[in-house]
Design a protein around this motif. Sequence first.
Motif, PDB file in Angstrom:
ATOM      1  N   PHE A  37       7.003   0.080  44.240  1.00 19.97           N
ATOM      2  CA  PHE A  37       6.205  -0.526  45.306  1.00 19.97           C
ATOM      3  C   PHE A  37       6.804  -0.252  46.674  1.00 19.97           C
ATOM      4  CE2 PHE A  37       4.462  -3.278  41.912  1.00 19.97           C
ATOM      5  CZ  PHE A  37       3.119  -3.045  42.160  1.00 19.97           C
ATOM      6  N   VAL A  38       8.106  -0.372  46.797  1.00 13.66           N
ATOM      7  CA  VAL A  38       8.767  -0.184  48.092  1.00 13.66           C
ATOM      8  C   VAL A  38       8.628   1.249  48.576  1.00 13.66           C
ATOM      9  CG1 VAL A  38      11.012  -0.178  49.242  1.00 13.66           C
ATOM     10  CG2 VAL A  38      10.382  -2.097  47.782  1.00 13.66           C
ATOM     11  N   PHE A  39       8.807   2.210  47.703  1.00  7.26           N
ATOM     12  CA  PHE A  39       8.757   3.612  48.090  1.00  7.26           C
ATOM     13  C   PHE A  39       7.381   4.243  47.850  1.00  7.26           C
ATOM     14  CE2 PHE A  39      13.326   2.935  47.112  1.00  7.26           C
ATOM     15  CZ  PHE A  39      13.785   3.086  48.407  1.00  7.26           C
ATOM     16  N   ASP A  40       6.389   3.430  47.510  1.00  3.49           N
ATOM     17  CA  ASP A  40       5.013   3.864  47.299  1.00  3.49           C
ATOM     18  C   ASP A  40       4.930   5.012  46.300  1.00  3.49           C
ATOM     19  OD1 ASP A  40       2.292   3.668  47.638  1.00  3.49           O
ATOM     20  OD2 ASP A  40       2.251   5.067  49.324  1.00  3.49           O
ATOM     21  N   MET A  41       5.654   4.893  45.206  1.00  6.32           N
ATOM     22  CA  MET A  41       5.647   5.932  44.182  1.00  6.32           C
ATOM     23  C   MET A  41       4.445   5.805  43.264  1.00  6.32           C
ATOM     24  SD  MET A  41       9.556   5.930  42.987  1.00  6.32           S
ATOM     25  CE  MET A  41      10.829   6.735  43.885  1.00  6.32           C
ATOM     26  N   GLY A  42       3.742   4.685  43.327  1.00  5.30           N
ATOM     27  CA  GLY A  42       2.614   4.460  42.442  1.00  5.30           C
ATOM     28  C   GLY A  42       1.378   5.229  42.851  1.00  5.30           C
ATOM     29  N   GLY A  43       1.416   5.891  43.977  1.00  3.88           N
ATOM     30  CA  GLY A  43       0.235   6.608  44.446  1.00  3.88           C
ATOM     31  C   GLY A  43      -0.650   5.689  45.254  1.00  3.88           C
ATOM     32  N   ASN A  44      -1.431   6.257  46.121  1.00  6.68           N
ATOM     33  CA  ASN A  44      -2.297   5.476  46.983  1.00  6.68           C
ATOM     34  C   ASN A  44      -3.709   5.538  46.423  1.00  6.68           C
ATOM     35  OD1 ASN A  44      -3.309   4.007  49.044  1.00  6.68           O
ATOM     36  ND2 ASN A  44      -2.736   5.425  50.666  1.00  6.68           N
ATOM     37  N   LEU A  45      -4.111   4.518  45.685  1.00 10.11           N
ATOM     38  CA  LEU A  45      -5.417   4.507  45.058  1.00 10.11           C
ATOM     39  C   LEU A  45      -6.512   4.211  46.074  1.00 10.11           C
ATOM     40  CD1 LEU A  45      -4.513   2.638  41.759  1.00 10.11           C
ATOM     41  CD2 LEU A  45      -4.716   5.087  42.145  1.00 10.11           C
ATOM     42  N   ASN A  46      -6.206   3.456  47.106  1.00 10.40           N
ATOM     43  CA  ASN A  46      -7.170   3.133  48.149  1.00 10.40           C
ATOM     44  C   ASN A  46      -6.648   3.641  49.480  1.00 10.40           C
ATOM     45  OD1 ASN A  46      -8.909   1.728  46.398  1.00 10.40           O
ATOM     46  ND2 ASN A  46      -7.589  -0.062  46.485  1.00 10.40           N
ATOM     47  N   PRO A  47      -6.967   4.886  49.837  1.00 12.33           N
ATOM     48  CA  PRO A  47      -6.456   5.412  51.097  1.00 12.33           C
ATOM     49  C   PRO A  47      -7.020   4.632  52.276  1.00 12.33           C
ATOM     50  CG  PRO A  47      -8.054   6.916  50.150  1.00 12.33           C
ATOM     51  CD  PRO A  47      -7.818   5.834  49.145  1.00 12.33           C
ATOM     52  N   SER A  48      -6.244   4.569  53.327  1.00  9.00           N
ATOM     53  CA  SER A  48      -6.700   3.844  54.505  1.00  9.00           C
ATOM     54  C   SER A  48      -7.695   4.704  55.280  1.00  9.00           C
ATOM     55  CB  SER A  48      -5.512   3.476  55.389  1.00  9.00           C
ATOM     56  OG  SER A  48      -4.840   4.646  55.795  1.00  9.00           O
ATOM     57  N   PRO A  49      -8.628   4.051  55.973  1.00  9.02           N
ATOM     58  CA  PRO A  49      -9.608   4.820  56.748  1.00  9.02           C
ATOM     59  C   PRO A  49      -8.940   5.506  57.929  1.00  9.02           C
ATOM     60  CG  PRO A  49      -9.878   2.474  57.130  1.00  9.02           C
ATOM     61  CD  PRO A  49      -8.844   2.631  56.056  1.00  9.02           C
ATOM     62  N   PRO A  50      -9.502   6.617  58.371  1.00  4.80           N
ATOM     63  CA  PRO A  50      -8.913   7.307  59.515  1.00  4.80           C
ATOM     64  C   PRO A  50      -9.147   6.520  60.801  1.00  4.80           C
ATOM     65  CG  PRO A  50     -10.987   8.330  58.916  1.00  4.80           C
ATOM     66  CD  PRO A  50     -10.699   7.288  57.876  1.00  4.80           C
ATOM     67  N   THR A  51      -8.272   6.742  61.759  1.00  6.46           N
ATOM     68  CA  THR A  51      -8.437   6.142  63.074  1.00  6.46           C
ATOM     69  C   THR A  51      -9.142   7.172  63.948  1.00  6.46           C
ATOM     70  OG1 THR A  51      -6.381   4.934  62.752  1.00  6.46           O
ATOM     71  CG2 THR A  51      -7.217   5.092  65.002  1.00  6.46           C
ATOM     72  N   VAL A  52     -10.409   6.916  64.238  1.00  6.13           N
ATOM     73  CA  VAL A  52     -11.203   7.859  65.020  1.00  6.13           C
ATOM     74  C   VAL A  52     -12.095   7.117  66.003  1.00  6.13           C
ATOM     75  CG1 VAL A  52     -11.276   9.667  63.260  1.00  6.13           C
ATOM     76  CG2 VAL A  52     -13.037   7.947  63.301  1.00  6.13           C
ATOM     77  N   SER A  53     -12.503   7.833  67.027  1.00  2.00           N
ATOM     78  CA  SER A  53     -13.487   7.333  67.983  1.00  2.00           C
ATOM     79  C   SER A  53     -14.668   8.292  67.954  1.00  2.00           C
ATOM     80  CB  SER A  53     -12.877   7.269  69.386  1.00  2.00           C
ATOM     81  OG  SER A  53     -13.881   6.952  70.337  1.00  2.00           O
ATOM     82  N   VAL A  54     -15.773   7.837  67.364  1.00  2.00           N
ATOM     83  CA  VAL A  54     -16.975   8.652  67.251  1.00  2.00           C
ATOM     84  C   VAL A  54     -18.124   7.883  67.894  1.00  2.00           C
ATOM     85  CG1 VAL A  54     -18.588   9.741  65.634  1.00  2.00           C
ATOM     86  CG2 VAL A  54     -16.154   9.760  65.144  1.00  2.00           C
ATOM     87  N   THR A  55     -18.907   8.567  68.733  1.00  2.00           N
ATOM     88  CA  THR A  55     -20.057   7.941  69.385  1.00  2.00           C
ATOM     89  C   THR A  55     -21.313   8.758  69.115  1.00  2.00           C
ATOM     90  OG1 THR A  55     -19.615   9.130  71.441  1.00  2.00           O
ATOM     91  CG2 THR A  55     -18.687   6.914  71.241  1.00  2.00           C
TER      92      THR A  55
END
Length: 167
Positions: A37-55
């Motif tokens: 858990f600390v080193f995130d070795m379990g893989g990222n099953l739910n990736p975070s959304p990108p930070t973008v500015s779209v209009t």
Amino acid sequence: MKSKRKYSKDEEAVSPVIGVILMVAITVILAAVIAAFVFDMGGNLNPSPPTVSVTAQNNAADTTLDLKINHNGGELLKGSEWKISVVDEGDAPAYIFSEASDDFQVGGQIVWAGTVATDGTTHNFVGASWTYSSASTEDFVQGDKYDVKMVHIPSNSLVIDTVVEIR
């Protein structure tokens, strides 16, 4: 004649040895789980959304009935990781999926020229400008409003969800 049993005081029970081995095993397993858990070795099953500015907007000064979707800043939206829909306000989304070569980068623009998606679609992406066209479309109508949605597929999050009026 009664026989007396004699117990040897040198014999040690086996259970304390097994107990120690089990305690060490539990500690090692617990340390491995915490490290994962600390080193995130379990893989990222739910990736975070990108930070973008779209209009999305319509240029009222231009006589062309179109929508322009601009990538104003933030992260690159990789090709095949986003989809977009432009439909009449209130209609269910009709998504067009980007292809592997359709990176949507800062400064990029999607020009939705005069049509609303109604079925299977094609597109032409050249450099930073992406132009939509379809075999079966309805023309934009001046004064009507259109739902614009863009979704980042890996995180299933909306990048833009807005209504634009064609003027």
